[in-house]
Structure formats: C-alpha cells, structure tokens
Design a protein around this motif. Structure first.
Motif, PDB file in Angstrom:
ATOM      1  N   TRP A   1       3.972  -0.127 -11.137  1.00 35.66           N
ATOM      2  CA  TRP A   1       3.930   0.973 -10.164  1.00 35.66           C
ATOM      3  C   TRP A   1       3.948   0.432  -8.740  1.00 35.66           C
ATOM      4  CZ3 TRP A   1       0.490   5.830 -11.322  1.00 35.66           C
ATOM      5  CH2 TRP A   1       0.800   6.849 -10.425  1.00 35.66           C
ATOM      6  N   THR A   2       3.099  -0.557  -8.454  1.00 32.90           N
ATOM      7  CA  THR A   2       3.019  -1.079  -7.082  1.00 32.90           C
ATOM      8  C   THR A   2       4.283  -1.832  -6.681  1.00 32.90           C
ATOM      9  OG1 THR A   2       1.882  -3.073  -7.878  1.00 32.90           O
ATOM     10  CG2 THR A   2       0.501  -1.255  -7.103  1.00 32.90           C
ATOM     11  N   GLU A   3       4.944  -2.485  -7.627  1.00 34.44           N
ATOM     12  CA  GLU A   3       6.142  -3.251  -7.305  1.00 34.44           C
ATOM     13  C   GLU A   3       7.356  -2.352  -7.087  1.00 34.44           C
ATOM     14  OE1 GLU A   3       6.684  -6.136 -10.384  1.00 34.44           O
ATOM     15  OE2 GLU A   3       5.277  -7.571  -9.482  1.00 34.44           O
ATOM     16  N   THR A   4       7.471  -1.286  -7.882  1.00 39.23           N
ATOM     17  CA  THR A   4       8.662  -0.445  -7.818  1.00 39.23           C
ATOM     18  C   THR A   4       8.529   0.680  -6.808  1.00 39.23           C
ATOM     19  OG1 THR A   4       8.935  -0.882 -10.190  1.00 39.23           O
ATOM     20  CG2 THR A   4      10.333   0.814  -9.228  1.00 39.23           C
ATOM     21  N   PHE A   5       7.320   1.198  -6.616  1.00 41.35           N
ATOM     22  CA  PHE A   5       7.093   2.303  -5.683  1.00 41.35           C
ATOM     23  C   PHE A   5       5.949   1.958  -4.724  1.00 41.35           C
ATOM     24  CE2 PHE A   5       8.733   4.007  -9.664  1.00 41.35           C
ATOM     25  CZ  PHE A   5       9.827   4.752  -9.224  1.00 41.35           C
ATOM     26  N   PRO A   6       6.100   0.873  -3.947  1.00 42.07           N
ATOM     27  CA  PRO A   6       4.990   0.447  -3.082  1.00 42.07           C
ATOM     28  C   PRO A   6       4.600   1.479  -2.038  1.00 42.07           C
ATOM     29  CG  PRO A   6       7.022  -0.735  -2.537  1.00 42.07           C
ATOM     30  CD  PRO A   6       7.275  -0.007  -3.811  1.00 42.07           C
ATOM     31  N   SER A   7       5.547   2.291  -1.578  1.00 41.07           N
ATOM     32  CA  SER A   7       5.214   3.253  -0.530  1.00 41.07           C
ATOM     33  C   SER A   7       4.205   4.294  -1.006  1.00 41.07           C
ATOM     34  CB  SER A   7       6.479   3.956  -0.026  1.00 41.07           C
ATOM     35  OG  SER A   7       7.075   4.731  -1.046  1.00 41.07           O
ATOM     36  N   ASP A   8       4.091   4.496  -2.332  1.00 40.18           N
ATOM     37  CA  ASP A   8       3.069   5.415  -2.847  1.00 40.18           C
ATOM     38  C   ASP A   8       1.668   4.973  -2.437  1.00 40.18           C
ATOM     39  OD1 ASP A   8       5.060   6.853  -4.041  1.00 40.18           O
ATOM     40  OD2 ASP A   8       4.586   6.260  -6.100  1.00 40.18           O
ATOM     41  N   PHE A   9       1.506   3.667  -2.202  1.00 40.81           N
ATOM     42  CA  PHE A   9       0.172   3.099  -1.976  1.00 40.81           C
ATOM     43  C   PHE A   9      -0.148   2.934  -0.493  1.00 40.81           C
ATOM     44  CE2 PHE A   9       1.347   2.185  -6.262  1.00 40.81           C
ATOM     45  CZ  PHE A   9       0.177   2.335  -6.973  1.00 40.81           C
ATOM     46  N   ARG A  10       0.590   3.627   0.347  1.00 39.09           N
ATOM     47  CA  ARG A  10       0.230   3.651   1.757  1.00 39.09           C
ATOM     48  C   ARG A  10      -1.021   4.490   1.975  1.00 39.09           C
ATOM     49  NH1 ARG A  10       6.248   4.145   4.538  1.00 39.09           N
ATOM     50  NH2 ARG A  10       6.389   1.958   5.149  1.00 39.09           N
ATOM     51  N   GLU A  11      -1.287   5.381   1.045  1.00 38.13           N
ATOM     52  CA  GLU A  11      -2.489   6.214   1.144  1.00 38.13           C
ATOM     53  C   GLU A  11      -3.686   5.453   0.555  1.00 38.13           C
ATOM     54  OE1 GLU A  11      -2.157  10.341   0.094  1.00 38.13           O
ATOM     55  OE2 GLU A  11       0.033  10.211   0.019  1.00 38.13           O
ATOM     56  N   GLU A  12      -4.774   5.469   1.291  1.00 42.75           N
ATOM     57  CA  GLU A  12      -5.956   4.707   0.885  1.00 42.75           C
ATOM     58  C   GLU A  12      -6.495   5.162  -0.468  1.00 42.75           C
ATOM     59  OE1 GLU A  12      -8.970   4.630   3.844  1.00 42.75           O
ATOM     60  OE2 GLU A  12      -7.689   3.745   5.388  1.00 42.75           O
ATOM     61  N   LYS A  13      -6.374   6.457  -0.761  1.00 44.00           N
ATOM     62  CA  LYS A  13      -6.930   6.955  -2.019  1.00 44.00           C
ATOM     63  C   LYS A  13      -6.227   6.330  -3.226  1.00 44.00           C
ATOM     64  CE  LYS A  13      -5.970  11.246  -0.989  1.00 44.00           C
ATOM     65  NZ  LYS A  13      -5.854  12.724  -1.072  1.00 44.00           N
ATOM     66  N   MET A  14      -4.948   5.939  -3.050  1.00 43.98           N
ATOM     67  CA  MET A  14      -4.239   5.289  -4.159  1.00 43.98           C
ATOM     68  C   MET A  14      -4.878   3.939  -4.475  1.00 43.98           C
ATOM     69  SD  MET A  14      -1.625   7.134  -5.309  1.00 43.98           S
ATOM     70  CE  MET A  14      -0.366   6.029  -5.983  1.00 43.98           C
ATOM     71  N   VAL A  15      -5.111   3.146  -3.443  1.00 40.82           N
ATOM     72  CA  VAL A  15      -5.754   1.843  -3.650  1.00 40.82           C
ATOM     73  C   VAL A  15      -7.169   2.034  -4.173  1.00 40.82           C
ATOM     74  CG1 VAL A  15      -6.474  -0.304  -2.532  1.00 40.82           C
ATOM     75  CG2 VAL A  15      -4.328   0.800  -1.851  1.00 40.82           C
ATOM     76  N   GLY A  16      -7.849   3.093  -3.716  1.00 39.95           N
ATOM     77  CA  GLY A  16      -9.193   3.381  -4.209  1.00 39.95           C
ATOM     78  C   GLY A  16      -9.216   3.617  -5.706  1.00 39.95           C
ATOM     79  N   HIS A  17      -8.205   4.323  -6.243  1.00 33.26           N
ATOM     80  CA  HIS A  17      -8.120   4.544  -7.688  1.00 33.26           C
ATOM     81  C   HIS A  17      -7.940   3.211  -8.427  1.00 33.26           C
ATOM     82  CE1 HIS A  17      -8.255   8.804  -7.354  1.00 33.26           C
ATOM     83  NE2 HIS A  17      -7.043   8.959  -6.835  1.00 33.26           N
ATOM     84  N   LEU A  18      -7.125   2.334  -7.868  1.00 33.46           N
ATOM     85  CA  LEU A  18      -6.922   1.022  -8.503  1.00 33.46           C
ATOM     86  C   LEU A  18      -8.240   0.260  -8.596  1.00 33.46           C
ATOM     87  CD1 LEU A  18      -3.638  -0.338  -6.811  1.00 33.46           C
ATOM     88  CD2 LEU A  18      -3.866   1.035  -8.868  1.00 33.46           C
ATOM     89  N   GLU A  19      -8.935   0.207  -7.480  1.00 32.03           N
ATOM     90  CA  GLU A  19     -10.174  -0.575  -7.443  1.00 32.03           C
ATOM     91  C   GLU A  19     -11.233   0.020  -8.367  1.00 32.03           C
ATOM     92  OE1 GLU A  19     -11.025  -0.588  -3.275  1.00 32.03           O
ATOM     93  OE2 GLU A  19      -9.752  -2.358  -2.891  1.00 32.03           O
ATOM     94  N   ASP A  20     -11.273   1.340  -8.481  1.00 31.60           N
ATOM     95  CA  ASP A  20     -12.240   1.978  -9.373  1.00 31.60           C
ATOM     96  C   ASP A  20     -12.000   1.566 -10.823  1.00 31.60           C
ATOM     97  OD1 ASP A  20     -14.311   4.026 -10.094  1.00 31.60           O
ATOM     98  OD2 ASP A  20     -12.589   4.951 -11.083  1.00 31.60           O
ATOM     99  N   LEU A  21     -10.725   1.564 -11.233  1.00 29.55           N
ATOM    100  CA  LEU A  21     -10.405   1.171 -12.613  1.00 29.55           C
ATOM    101  C   LEU A  21     -10.778  -0.282 -12.882  1.00 29.55           C
ATOM    102  CD1 LEU A  21      -6.993   2.810 -13.582  1.00 29.55           C
ATOM    103  CD2 LEU A  21      -9.216   3.149 -14.653  1.00 29.55           C
ATOM    104  N   ILE A  22     -10.478  -1.144 -11.917  1.00 30.57           N
ATOM    105  CA  ILE A  22     -10.786  -2.573 -12.114  1.00 30.57           C
ATOM    106  C   ILE A  22     -12.288  -2.790 -12.182  1.00 30.57           C
ATOM    107  CG2 ILE A  22     -10.533  -4.873 -11.140  1.00 30.57           C
ATOM    108  CD1 ILE A  22      -8.024  -3.563 -12.390  1.00 30.57           C
ATOM    109  N   HIS A  23     -13.051  -2.080 -11.363  1.00 25.53           N
ATOM    110  CA  HIS A  23     -14.510  -2.166 -11.422  1.00 25.53           C
ATOM    111  C   HIS A  23     -15.015  -1.839 -12.824  1.00 25.53           C
ATOM    112  CE1 HIS A  23     -16.185  -3.111  -7.500  1.00 25.53           C
ATOM    113  NE2 HIS A  23     -15.273  -2.336  -6.923  1.00 25.53           N
TER     114      HIS A  23
END
Length: 490
Positions: free
Chosen positions: A132-154
């Motif tokens: 997802w991050t490699e093919t559609f990186p612009s989706d992750f310009r929003e902080e909430k997107m990165v927040g979802h990633l970090e929550d799952l990894i936690h």
C-alpha cells in the motif's frame, strides 16, 4: 472516439507483473448478495480456486483485502481494489476498517496474544502495508493513515521485535517517496511560473524584430539529441504521477464540455495537470520556434528540424512528445504559412501524421503503441523498454471507461469487472513510467525546454501574419486588431 464499452474476458498487468484472467458479468445482471468466504482457503480464494470476482459488496471486497494467518490476497487484487476503492470510501476510513478486521480476526485486543498465530499473521500484514505505501504513497500524507499503521504494529510487536524494524524501514521508504513527490510538485510549479512570466513579456513582440531570444537550433541542432532530452522530460514528469490520480481526476464532467474530463480535486491531481501543461507548452514552443524567424528559409529549416525530431521520438517510443510536436505544427498560425511549407521537405511529416491519425479511434497509433509495448516486454536494454503513451488519449480512454460503465450494479454491488479494466490500463502506465531514462542529460537543452519564451495564441497569429501577409478579409481584420492590441499600432 475512445472506446466506451466495458471489455469482457479482460486480462491486466500490474506493476508487480501478475496477469490473472478475470471473467465478466453483464453490467445489469442481478446477483445474490455475496458472503465473505469462509475459513479454509481464505477470503481471497475467489481469485484462484473458484470463479473470479466480477462484482461484490464493498464489505466483501474489503474482507478479501484483509490477510489472515493462512491467507494473503493476490497482488493484482490488492492493486485493483486499492486503486478503485477510493471511489467508495476514503483511504483513511478503508485502512481503519482493515485495522478493525485484523484486530477482531486475530484477537489482537486480547491479552495474552496467541504468539504462534500472530507470528504467522504478522509478515502478511506487513506485506500488505508495504504494498500500500509503495504503490499509493500519497494516501499516507494524512497523519491518521500513519497512526493506523503504528497502532497495528504496537499490537503485534510484542510477539516479534523484528516487526518494528520492518515497519521502520517501510516508513523510511514512504517518507523518501513523499519527499520526492513534494520536490516534483515544487519543480512543476516553478517551471510553470517561469514559462508564464516570460510568455507575458512576449506581448511586446515587434514586427520583424531582431532576435529576441536564442532559438532552438542555436541550442541544439541534432534531432536525435533533442528527442532524447524530450524523453528525459517526459519520464521525469510521468515519474511524479501516482496511479490514484487517474481515479481522482474523472469523477465528474466538465460542465462546458461533457466529453472532456474535469479535474475534481486539484490538490489530488496536481501532477496530472502539470503533465498536461507540459504537453501544451511543447505544442506552443514548437509553433513559436517556427513562427519567430523573419525569413522563409529559416522557418522552413525549423519545420524540417522538428519533423526529424518527431521521427526520432517515434523511434524511441516517445509518443507524447511526438503528438505535441505534430499538434504544434498543425496549429493554425503555423499551418497557414503556405509559402514556408512549400519550401520545406515534408514527406516524412505526412508519414508521422498518418501514424497519429485519429481515424478509427487512433487505430494506427494504437497499433504502434502495442508494438512498442511488445518491444518493451522483450527488451534487453533500457533504451528498448521506453514506452511513453500519448497521454491525453490515455486519460480519455480512462474517462470514457468511467463514463461507459457503472460503478455499482442495480443490486448495489461494486462493478469489480470495470475496475479490473481500469487497473489494467493504469497498471500498464505504471510499468512504463518506471523505466529509467538511458540517455545522458544535457542541462542546457533541458533548461531551454522548460524556460524558453513562448508566444500566446495572439502572439503566434501576429508573428504568422507578419511573416506571410493575410490572405482574406477575416485575416486582415484580425491582423489589424492584433497590431492595435499587442503593438499599440493602428
């Protein structure tokens, strides 16, 4: 006109190189509501072991995206769904629902975690997030997107610390991509502002002036070299365009012309717009270079030069620059210069025009494009892998695909067949744009292409009339008005 029917029996290629066959249902055919696949082969089995998806509820499609300990969706499905899902659900909401499904299915909110189960599931989750991050990186310009990633990894990191390392690598690459995207957008804005400001100064064009700028032949008199540098510009511009921009661009019609696509959200289609501006600039640059010389012999020489440049672009596989050059030479201020054209050798130009003839839905061009695409697939060098499509036609094909096929069927299901074809077209483009340009850069030529002054349409007509006098009363009246408005003469 680009084809508007929804193809059947389609096959598509994603940037990862997968090419699954997908059967198609009739767009109006009623279907029973599909349930999410049961345990066993996993929710993505429909892509391999049973008849493939032609339509489904949005909930089922989201379920098919979510990995489990024993299942991972095929890459073509991931690409197709992530590309098209934004028409139905914003990326942050989609990722939130994916996270919720992962938490519930893998019981990631329980303590203690089932370590063995999470260790089977963790790598698959990380793979999905990586794609997802490699093919559609612009989706992750929003902080909430990165927040979802970090929550799952936690949630899964306690089972294996390596997950943190992997996710840090994913985020590092994502930040690099986002930085490059920002640089590309800034560069496009700079080029646009520079070109416009200089173009405005050309309103002071005087009849039969001494040279007001260096011309192209003074910068580069070798057609092959210029075609190479044009290819550099094309591939650089293409490199900034993300696949999601195609979907964002065509969700509504231009109210002034329903056949024309309309950019619905400039912030999400800025790279597409920049590339269209580049095409238009090249058209006007070619026309300016032809109209500017005072002598007929010099104008004819410029025409012959650009014919040779266009031919080299065709040989390279750079169809976008080829069409821009042909379009510039066919602009009315240029085409009306009959004495100039009579002095130029134009046999090769008519051959190139034939290749780009719009007759039969651009049949000749599409045949040439297929040949270039086949050469690219079997190529042994970067030089042979270059395929730069005529971009405006690609955009229109996608636009008419969107207009000609419904997003949802009468039963409310998502028309997934349509998005398979969309993914095929966008996936091909993604493959072509990733080719590294094999030609050495010439910064002097590149700078000229981006910054050389160009005439406006009125400036082109004035220069044309000053070179070859008006032939009828309409042209005489326009010439008189232009001299009054632009030169302040009567």
């Amino acid at each position: 006109m680009p084809q508007t029917t929804c193809p059947t029996g389609t096959m598509f290629t994603t940037p990862s190189g997968f090419s699954p066959h997908l059967a198609c249902a009739e767009p109006g055919e009623e279907e029973e509501e599909e349930e999410a696949p049961q345990e066993g082969p996993g929710p993505g089995a429909c892509m391999t072991d049973v008849p493939p998806i032609t339509s489904a509820s949005l909930e089922t499609l989201i379920q098919n995206l979510v990995p489990t300990a024993d299942y991972y969706p095929e890459k073509p499905y991931v690409f197709t769904f992530l590309l098209s899902a934004r028409l139905f659900i914003p990326p942050p909401e989609l990722l939130s629902r994916v996270c919720d499904l992962c938490i519930r299915q893998q019981q990631l909110d329980q303590s203690p975690l089932d370590t063995a189960k999470v260790r089977k599931f963790g790598p698959k989750l990380l793979q999905l997030l990586k794609e997802w991050t490699e093919t559609f990186p612009s989706d992750f310009r929003e902080e909430k997107m990165v927040g979802h990633l970090e929550d799952l990894i936690h949630r899964i990191a306690p089972c294996d610390e390596a997950y943190w390392k992997t996710m840090n690598q994913v985020l590092q690459k994502l930040n690099q991509k986002l930085a490059l995207m920002s640089q590309g957008e800034d560069s496009a804005v700079r080029h646009s502002l520079t070109a416009s400001s200089i173009s405005d100064k050309l309103a002071a064009f005087k009849a039969k002036p001494p040279p007001i700028q260096k011309d192209m032949l003074a910068i580069c008199n070798d057609p092959y070299t210029l075609a190479q540098q044009l290819t550099h510009v094309e591939l650089e511009q293409l490199g900034h365009i993300g696949p999601e921009e195609f979907v964002q661009a065509f969700v509504q019609k231009d109210p002034l012309d329903p056949t024309q696509p309309c950019f619905s959200d400039p912030k999400k289609t800025s790279n597409l717009e920049a590339y269209v501006r580049w095409f238009n600039r090249l058209c006007y640059l070619v026309a300016t270079e032809i109209c500017m010389p005072a002598k007929k012999k010099q104008r004819a020489q410029v025409i012959e030069f650009f014919i040779d440049v266009a031919r080299e672009c065709f040989n390279i596989g750079n169809f976008n620059s080829l069409m821009a050059i042909i379009s510039g030479m066919n602009m009315s201020p240029v085409s009306r210069l009959k004495k100039t054209w009579g002095k130029a050798k134009t046999a090769k130009f008519f051959i190139l025009e034939h290749q780009m003839d719009p007759t039969g839905n651009f049949y000749n061009y599409r045949t040439a494009l297929r040949g270039a695409a086949h050469r690219s697939q079997t190529a042994n060098s970067s030089r042979e892998r270059i395929v730069i499509p005529f971009f405006s036609l690609l955009i229109k094909d996608i636009y008419f695909l969107n207009e000609g096929c419904a997003n949802r069927l009468p039963n409310g299901h998502v028309n997934f067949e349509k998005f398979v074809e969309l993914a095929r077209q966008v996936g091909e483009f993604m493959t072509w744009k990733q080719v590294e340009c094999p030609f050495e850069q010439d910064r002097t030529i590149l700078h000229y292409l981006h910054t050389a002054p160009i005439f406006s349409e009125d400036g082109l007509y004035l220069a044309s009339y000053e070179s070859e006098s008006p032939e009828n009363q309409v042209e005489k009246d326009r010439w008189k008005a232009l001299r009054s408005n632009v030169l302040g003469k009567t």
